[in-house]
Design a protein around this motif. Sequence first.
Motif, short mmCIF file in Angstrom:
data_model
loop_
_atom_site.label_atom_id
_atom_site.label_comp_id
_atom_site.label_asym_id
_atom_site.label_seq_id
_atom_site.Cartn_x
_atom_site.Cartn_y
_atom_site.Cartn_z
N THR A 89 4.48 12.58 47.43
CA THR A 89 4.57 14.02 47.66
C THR A 89 6.02 14.51 47.69
N GLU A 90 6.87 13.84 46.89
CA GLU A 90 8.28 14.17 46.90
C GLU A 90 8.57 15.48 46.18
N LYS A 91 9.36 16.35 46.79
CA LYS A 91 9.67 17.65 46.18
C LYS A 91 10.54 17.50 44.93
N GLU A 92 11.52 16.60 45.00
CA GLU A 92 12.50 16.49 43.91
C GLU A 92 11.86 16.11 42.58
N SER A 93 10.65 15.58 42.63
CA SER A 93 10.04 15.10 41.41
C SER A 93 9.80 16.23 40.41
N GLY A 94 9.79 17.49 40.91
CA GLY A 94 9.57 18.61 40.00
C GLY A 94 8.13 18.70 39.56
N GLN A 104 14.87 16.42 32.72
CA GLN A 104 13.49 16.79 32.44
C GLN A 104 12.73 15.56 31.94
N GLU A 105 13.42 14.77 31.07
CA GLU A 105 12.78 13.59 30.49
C GLU A 105 12.37 12.61 31.60
N GLY A 106 13.30 12.43 32.56
CA GLY A 106 13.00 11.51 33.66
C GLY A 106 11.80 11.98 34.45
N ARG A 107 11.77 13.27 34.78
CA ARG A 107 10.66 13.79 35.59
C ARG A 107 9.34 13.68 34.85
N MET A 108 9.39 13.99 33.54
CA MET A 108 8.14 13.94 32.76
C MET A 108 7.66 12.49 32.58
N THR A 109 8.63 11.56 32.42
CA THR A 109 8.23 10.16 32.25
C THR A 109 7.55 9.65 33.51
N ILE A 110 8.10 10.03 34.66
CA ILE A 110 7.50 9.59 35.92
C ILE A 110 6.12 10.21 36.08
#
Lengths: 127, 201
Positions: free
Chosen positions: A63-68, B16-22
Motif C-alpha cells: 500500500t505504498e504511496k510512492e508507487s504511483g 514512469q517505466e519503473g512504476r509501470m514495471t512494478i
Amino acid sequence: MAKTDKKVPMNHVIGFALSIIMTLLAAWAVIQSDLPVTWVIVFIMVLALLQAGVQLFMFMHMTEKESGGGAVPWNMMFHGFALAAILVAGSLFTMSFGFDHGDHGDHGGEHEEHMEMDDSEGDHSGH
Amino acid sequence: MAAEELKTGPLEYRTQEGRMTILGFWIFLAAEVVLFATLFATYAVLFGRTGDAPAPMELFEPGIVLVMTFLLLTSSFTCGLAIHQMRRGNVKGLMTWMIVTLALGFGFLGFEIYEFVHYVHEGASLTSSAYWSGFFVLAGTHGLHVTLGTGWAILLLIQIARRGLTNVTSRKFFIISLYWHFLDVIWIFIFTCVYLIGMVI
C-alpha cells in the motif's frame, strides 16, 4: 534516498515475529491440542490468511504511496485471491462434497460411502 | 516518459517505466495466485485418493516441515531487510542480506529435495497415486519457483556488483523481493493446507 534512516525496520521485525508465532500456534493446534478436527482446520486456515496478510502488508509494501499505482497492487491481489477462493471452494463443492473417497472427509453420502467402502476395504487390508 | 523522472522517493519508483514495471509484476503475481489456486483445487479434490501408496499421515514429519517453514519465513524477513538497506542507499547491506536470503533459500530447497527423495523411497512418487501426483505437482511447482528465484537473485547480485544502485537495478531488486515474499505466501498455504491438514485428517 535517505528517506528511511532507521537501521532496523520495526514493521519487518514485528511481521517476522508475528509469522513465527502464528506458525508455532498452527503447529501446536495440529500436533498438541485436543480440539475437534473441524476447529483445528478453521483455526489454522485463519492463521494462514493472517500470515499472508503480514507478508503482503508488512513485507511487500503493497500500500505504498510512492508507487504511483495507488490501490492497484491491492486490487490485483484481492482479485487474485477472490479467484483462488472461488476455484478451490468451487472444485471441492462440485467434485468432493457428497462423496466420500475412502475413509476421509465427513460429508459422505450414504450410498456412495457404501460403494466406496466395499472396494476400499480390500485396499486397506492390502498394506 | 522518462523525462518526468522524480528527484525524491525510492529509486525504483522514480521513473514512469519503473512504476509501470512494478505494477506489471503485481499483475503477474495475481496470475500466479490463480495458477497455484488451480493446483490447490486439484490437490484438494484428489485428497484421500492414495490408492496403494502410503497415506500422507504416515509420511509427513512435522519436524522437517517446520524447519522448512522457518527457513523460508526467515529468508522472507532477510529479503525485506535487503530492500530496507537498498532504500537507505547501502549496496553492501543489500548484497549481504540478499546472500543470506539465498543461503536460506538453498537450505529450504535442500530439505525439500531430501523430503521428496524420502517419499519416493517410501513408495509415494508422482506416478503412484492421484493424491501423490497432486502433492508433487503442487509442492514441486513451488519448489521450482524457489529454484528459479535463487538463479534470478544470483544474476541480479552479479549485475549490482558491476553497476551499483541505479533506477534500473533497484527496480529489479524490488521486484525480486516481491517475488520472494510471494513464494513465502504460497508456502504458508502449502504448509497449512497440505502438511498440517494432512496430519490432522
